[in-house]
Design a protein around this motif. Structure first.
Motif, mmCIF file in Angstrom:
data_model
loop_
_atom_site.group_PDB
_atom_site.id
_atom_site.type_symbol
_atom_site.label_atom_id
_atom_site.label_comp_id
_atom_site.label_asym_id
_atom_site.label_seq_id
_atom_site.Cartn_x
_atom_site.Cartn_y
_atom_site.Cartn_z
ATOM 1 N N TRP A 173 -3.354 -1.701 -3.920
ATOM 2 C CA TRP A 173 -4.576 -0.984 -4.299
ATOM 3 C C TRP A 173 -4.824 -1.172 -5.789
ATOM 4 O O TRP A 173 -4.084 -0.656 -6.617
ATOM 5 N N ILE A 194 4.223 4.541 4.071
ATOM 6 C CA ILE A 194 3.649 5.863 4.307
ATOM 7 C C ILE A 194 4.593 6.911 3.738
ATOM 8 O O ILE A 194 5.757 6.991 4.139
ATOM 9 N N ILE A 253 2.716 -1.643 4.310
ATOM 10 C CA ILE A 253 2.253 -0.267 4.169
ATOM 11 C C ILE A 253 3.455 0.666 4.089
ATOM 12 O O ILE A 253 4.307 0.674 4.989
ATOM 13 N N VAL A 269 5.399 -1.849 8.275
ATOM 14 C CA VAL A 269 5.155 -0.459 7.917
ATOM 15 C C VAL A 269 6.488 0.267 7.796
ATOM 16 O O VAL A 269 7.366 0.114 8.646
ATOM 17 N N ILE A 312 0.653 5.012 0.634
ATOM 18 C CA ILE A 312 -0.341 5.944 1.155
ATOM 19 C C ILE A 312 0.306 7.227 1.667
ATOM 20 O O ILE A 312 1.490 7.271 1.984
ATOM 21 N N LEU A 320 -7.625 -0.274 4.694
ATOM 22 C CA LEU A 320 -6.358 -0.996 4.700
ATOM 23 C C LEU A 320 -6.527 -2.467 5.055
ATOM 24 O O LEU A 320 -5.626 -3.280 4.806
ATOM 25 N N ALA A 379 -0.673 -5.307 9.609
ATOM 26 C CA ALA A 379 0.604 -4.723 9.187
ATOM 27 C C ALA A 379 1.266 -3.955 10.325
ATOM 28 O O ALA A 379 2.500 -3.961 10.459
ATOM 29 N N VAL A 416 -4.412 6.992 -1.356
ATOM 30 C CA VAL A 416 -3.617 5.843 -1.780
ATOM 31 C C VAL A 416 -3.250 6.023 -3.253
ATOM 32 O O VAL A 416 -4.058 6.497 -4.054
ATOM 33 N N PHE A 419 0.862 -1.173 0.000
ATOM 34 C CA PHE A 419 0.000 0.000 0.000
ATOM 35 C C PHE A 419 0.900 1.225 0.000
ATOM 36 O O PHE A 419 1.768 1.368 0.868
#
Length: 223
Positions: free
Chosen positions: A133, A160, A158, A189, A103, A150, A183, A113, A101
């Motif tokens: 996604w 970020i 993930i 992450v 994001i 999510l 996650a 996203v 992901f």
């Protein structure tokens, strides 16, 4: 660096005072094309269009601009170097089994996203990773989405992309919902420094570099 105003309301007075020899524009500014041409010659290129790879479009734009400026060899070298750097970044990533992901947090409850049609998503695929996604996006990203989205792919990692709003950072650290995501619980992450989501090859190279470094460091830490 001169502040030329917002994207939707450029400051023509400051642009004129900057005395540019050339204005490089995009399709987003066709509505002010006449005003820009009164200040300096204008060339326009589009990188972000529906159904078109932004990375390939960025390559084409780089080559076209290089030819226009009489710097074709330098443009070709940069395109080649960009492809090489992304290939090197791909080799740094050992585990490519998990989807990712991509994001950017808007606040403690919402995010946007980046889909496969974004520059980030395009580079992600070139790194050998899959985008978690797969639903439609608008202008390469979908927003705002609730954090609950999510959980649709709990096995994903993930990433970020900064900046993270200060209040979101504090609130998420205390949020039972955030902590309940697989996650988060399992340390899947990574937080990346800021990257321009609508940049061209320089942004693509930076994104590939920092994502591969973050994933490599995570693999070393967890390994």
């Amino acid at each position: 660096m001169t502040d030329l105003g917002l994207r939707g309301s450029p400051n023509f007075e400051m642009l004129r005072l900057a005395h540019p020899d050339l204005i490089v524009s995009s399709g987003w500014f066709t509505w002010v094309q006449d005003n820009l041409e009164r200040i300096a010659p204008v060339v326009s290129y589009s990188v972000y269009e529906p159904g078109r790879s932004p990375y390939l479009a960025a390559e084409e734009t780089t080559l076209a601009l290089g030819e226009y400026l009489g710097r074709k060899p330098q443009a070709e070298t940069y395109v080649s170097a960009s492809s090489h750097e992304i290939a090197q970044a791909s080799r740094r990533i050992v585990d490519k089994t998990r989807p990712v992901f991509l994001i950017n947090l808007g606040d403690a409850r919402h995010f946007r996203v980046f889909g496969p049609d974004s520059m980030f998503g395009d580079v992600l695929q070139r790194l050998g990773l899959s985008n978690a996604w797969q639903k439609p996006t608008s202008y390469a990203a979908a927003a705002p989405l609730p954090l609950e989205a999510l959980v649709e792919m709990p096995e994903a990692l993930i990433a970020i992309i900064s900046p993270v709003p200060p209040d979101a950072h504090v609130t998420l650290g205390k949020s039972p919902l955030w902590k309940a995501f697989p996650a988060i619980r399992e340390g899947r992450v990574v937080t990346l420094p800021p990257v321009n989501p609508f940049g061209a090859l320089p942004a693509a190279r930076r994104f590939a570099r920092i994502l591969s470094e973050a994933l490599s460091n995570r693999e070393i830490t967890n390994g």
